[in-house]
Write a protein that holds these residues in place. Structure first.
Motif, short mmCIF file in Angstrom:
data_model
loop_
_atom_site.label_atom_id
_atom_site.label_comp_id
_atom_site.label_asym_id
_atom_site.label_seq_id
_atom_site.Cartn_x
_atom_site.Cartn_y
_atom_site.Cartn_z
N ASP A 407 1.28 -1.46 -0.30
CA ASP A 407 -0.20 -0.17 -0.16
C ASP A 407 0.93 1.36 -0.12
O ASP A 407 -0.05 2.34 0.35
N GLY A 408 1.93 0.79 -1.03
CA GLY A 408 2.69 2.84 -0.29
C GLY A 408 3.29 3.03 0.81
O GLY A 408 3.34 4.11 1.17
N ASP A 413 6.09 -3.64 1.53
CA ASP A 413 4.99 -3.18 1.12
C ASP A 413 5.29 -4.38 -0.45
O ASP A 413 4.84 -3.75 -1.22
N ASP A 449 5.65 -6.10 -6.09
CA ASP A 449 4.76 -4.78 -5.69
C ASP A 449 4.02 -4.77 -5.01
O ASP A 449 3.06 -3.89 -4.85
#
Lengths: 489, 189
Positions: A407-408, A413, A449
């Motif tokens: 989700d950054g 991540d 990612d």
């Protein structure tokens, strides 16, 4: 699936009668043959020696006008030169024959012939224990070191039994005995009669070696021999043997029946291998027909009896079992593995894992380490075994997290099994959604990612299956499989 | 070609008869060219190898025992000559085990390869083999086409049996991968 099984075989077939449309230049070939069939290096030698001869001859012609006596040594030298040349060419050609043609049988026989003479004289001159010179024997000791897979279980052994008749030791008149002498004995006699012995003939020269040898020398002198090993009729007729066939790469046991315990024996397996054991075992590496020779010497007797029997054992080729395998579909707890038989020239084959026969498609639990054996047999009943190790690991072994949150937010991540940092070899990480690959990487700096190949994003709260496949330099393949959960908010 | 005719010409070759030699040369030239072509892609070099090979065949024909197949015997000489020649041209070429371009090629798209159901032509296989390093190419050729065992290959190429097995496995995978790529391209066109 089956059409995929033998793509290698099909590859071979497509080449089998492959004849490109080219034409050989026979004229060029003929020219090369005209210069009499020596290879390039030999030709070079020929021309150099010829040049030397021309020079010597020219020099002698010039010299002839001045002083005739100078010519004579020159001419003699020239003769010597050409004889030497001839000899070296013959040698070179023989060498080349041996190397090029690789006629195992012929080679084996040459070795056999070369060694048995040498040995017979060693045997006679030094008594037991026989000293085998490894350099002389060449590859004989290699036979014991045949490359075998460690897990081979399916090899059958063969026993080769020679039934010797009763060995009786009794006195015989010298004259009669002489008739029974082998060529080596005769040579020994001759040498003794000749008086001064060459270096290496220690026995008679010193006459003071251990008793055994001295006796040997005595008996070889024939007049003082008291005992001899008599061959009975049965033995003269040939050895009684229990097997006539064996498989290449398989141990063959040899045994003598009716052997006097005190007698000494030398087996010559016909392929360059020897043994002094009474019941040795031997592995023939190559298929072919081998003559087996057994030399027996009675205790305290210097004479040696050799009986050579032709075509004693036929060694059949064994198939070279070759297998490979592929991972098929998997979930996090088991993997389907498809086994591929790539053996050429096999008439039947069986897959074995542990103690059980399995089919070519097998489901394996994760984690685990599995040894799969392919036992292949050919028309001669010779077998070979190929072994492959299949390693399956889960996320613990791959050092991979059970979940991550793409989700950054800078925390967890990305996803990457950390074992890839230790892998020396190529690897591929794939992420699967059902039967579909949604992400693939082989770069440690390109972890997952959460993005998907179709441009989408991994769904929160969903589990994806990932597979990490790697092949070691030794060809071992290893698969890590597990689930990874996309952590939602 | 009858067995009898062949035997007649082999005997002729043993006597050094030119007509028999020519017969053998012409009968086997193309086949042996195909064998040597597998070891090197350079046609001129192949021609040299085949010539050199036939020279050895004729000068050593005494050593041919009628027990085995004559074609097999010639083939073995050709393979030996080819290996020697490749070794001579590219010193240490046969020892190399890495082929970075190919490693890269086969590193990707490992999954979901279509099965090699369609047949492939000799040309396609040769093209694929041209992309192998000489080391892989030699092992692949010796094992798959020329029936050498791993032990024999190891001895011939001065590598270990393990290296021979591993090179073969890699070569097989690469060839297969290249053939599949080729197949895909064909389908796309």
């Amino acid at each position: 699936m089956s059409e995929n099984l033998n793509w290698i075989d099909r590859l071979r077939q497509s080449f089998e009668s492959f004849e490109p449309k080219v034409n050989g230049n026979w004229n060029a070939m003929q020219k090369r043959l005209d210069v009499s069939g020596y290879s390039a290096s030999e030709l070079d030698m020929v021309s150099r020696v010829k040049a030397a001869q021309r020079f010597a001859f020219g020099a002698s012609v010039v010299a002839a006008g001045l002083a005739l006596w100078m010519v004579i040594p020159k001419v003699a030298e020239q003769d010597l030169l050409s004889t030497e040349l001839e000899n070296s060419l013959v040698e070179a050609k023989e060498r080349e024959n041996g190397l090029l043609i690789e006629d195992a049988e012929a080679n084996a026989q040459n070795v056999h012939a070369a060694i048995s003479d040498e040995h017979r004289s060693n045997y006679l001159s030094e008594g037991l224990p026989l000293k085998l010179d490894p350099a002389l024997i060449g590859r004989s000791y290699d036979a014991g070191a045949v490359q075998l897979d460690p897990d081979v279980t399916a090899r059958t052994t063969t026993t080769f039994i020679l039934n010797l008749p009763e060995m009786t030791v009794h006195a015989r008149p010298p004259v009669e005995m002489k008739e029974e002498f082998t060529a080596a004995d005769a040579e020994m006699n001759k040498r003794n009669e000749e008086g001064p012995l060459a270096e290496g003939d220690r026995i008679s020269a010193t006459g003071s070696l251990e008793g055994e040898s001295e006796k040997g020398a005595e008996s070889a002198n024939s007049t003082s021999a008291k005992s001899n090993l008599e061959m009975t009729a049965a033995e003269e007729a040939g050895f009684n043997i229990s097997v006539q066939e064996a498989c290449a790469g398989t141990e063959v046991s040899f045994a003598l029946n009716g052997m006097d315990e005190r007698a000494s024996v030398l087996w010559n397996f016909g392929d360059g291998g020897f043994s002094q054991q009474e019941s040795p075992s031997h592995i023939y590496e190559n298929a072919g027909t081998y003559d087996i020779t057994v030399s027996v010497r009675a205790p305290g007797d210097g004479t040696i009896r050799t009986r050579s029997v032709e075509n004693m054992i036929v060694v059949r080729p064994k198939p070279a079992a070759e297998m490979s395998w592929e991972f098929e579909e998997s979930n996090a707890s088991r993997v389907n593995v498809h086994l591929i038989d790539e053996t050429m020239g096999a008439s039947s084959s069986t897959w074995i894992m542990g103690q059980e026969d399995i089919s070519s498609s097998v489901a394996l639990k994760i984690p685990g380490e599995y040894y799969v054996n392919l036992v292949a047999s050919n028309a001669f009943g010779c077998q070979d075994v190929a072994v492959e190790k299949i390693q399956l690991g889960d996320r613990k072994e791959a050092i991979a997290p059970a979940m991550f949150s793409p989700d950054g937010d800078g925390r967890y991540d990305t996803f990457m099994p950390l074992i890839v940092l230790d892998l020396q070899d190529d690897w591929t990480l794939t992420v699967w959604d059902g039967m579909e690959v949604v992400f693939e990487t082989n770069d440690v700096r390109g972890p997952w990612d959460g993005s998907l190949q179709d441009g989408g994003r991994a769904v929160s709260g969903k589990s994806y299956i990932w597979k990490l496949e790697t092949t070691s330099t030794a060809g071992d393949r290893c698969l890590f499989v597990d689930n990874v959960l996309i952590d939602g908010e | 070609m009858s067995e009898k005719e062949l035997r007649l010409h082999i005997d002729g070759c043993k006597r050094g008869d030119r007509l028999s030699q020519q017969w053998v040369f012409e009968r086997y030239y193309r086949l042996m060219f195909g064998v040597c072509l597998r070891y090197t892609s350079d046609q001129d070099r192949v021609q040299d190898i085949v010539q050199e090979g036939f020279l050895k065949v004729f000068t050593n024909i005494e050593g041919f025992t009628s027990k085995g197949s004559f074609e097999g015997w010639i083939r073995r000489i050709m393979v030996n000559t080819a290996i020697d020649a490749v070794r001579k041209w590219k010193t240490s070429a046969l020892e190399s085990t890495e082929d970075s371009e190919l490693e890269r090629l086969s590193g990707s798209e490992e999954e979901e390869e279509p099965m090699l159901a369609d047949s492939f032509t000799v040309q396609e296989v040769l093209l694929a083999m041209n992309k192998l390093s000489p080391a892989y190419r030699a092992v692949f050729n010796l094992y798959v086409f020329d029936n050498y065992s791993h032990a024999e290959i190891a001895e011939k190429l001065h590598i270990s049996v393990g290296a021979s097995k591993s090179n073969l496995a890699k070569a097989k995978r690469k060839i297969r991968h290249l053939l599949v790529l080729n197949l895909r391209q064909k389908v796309e066109k």
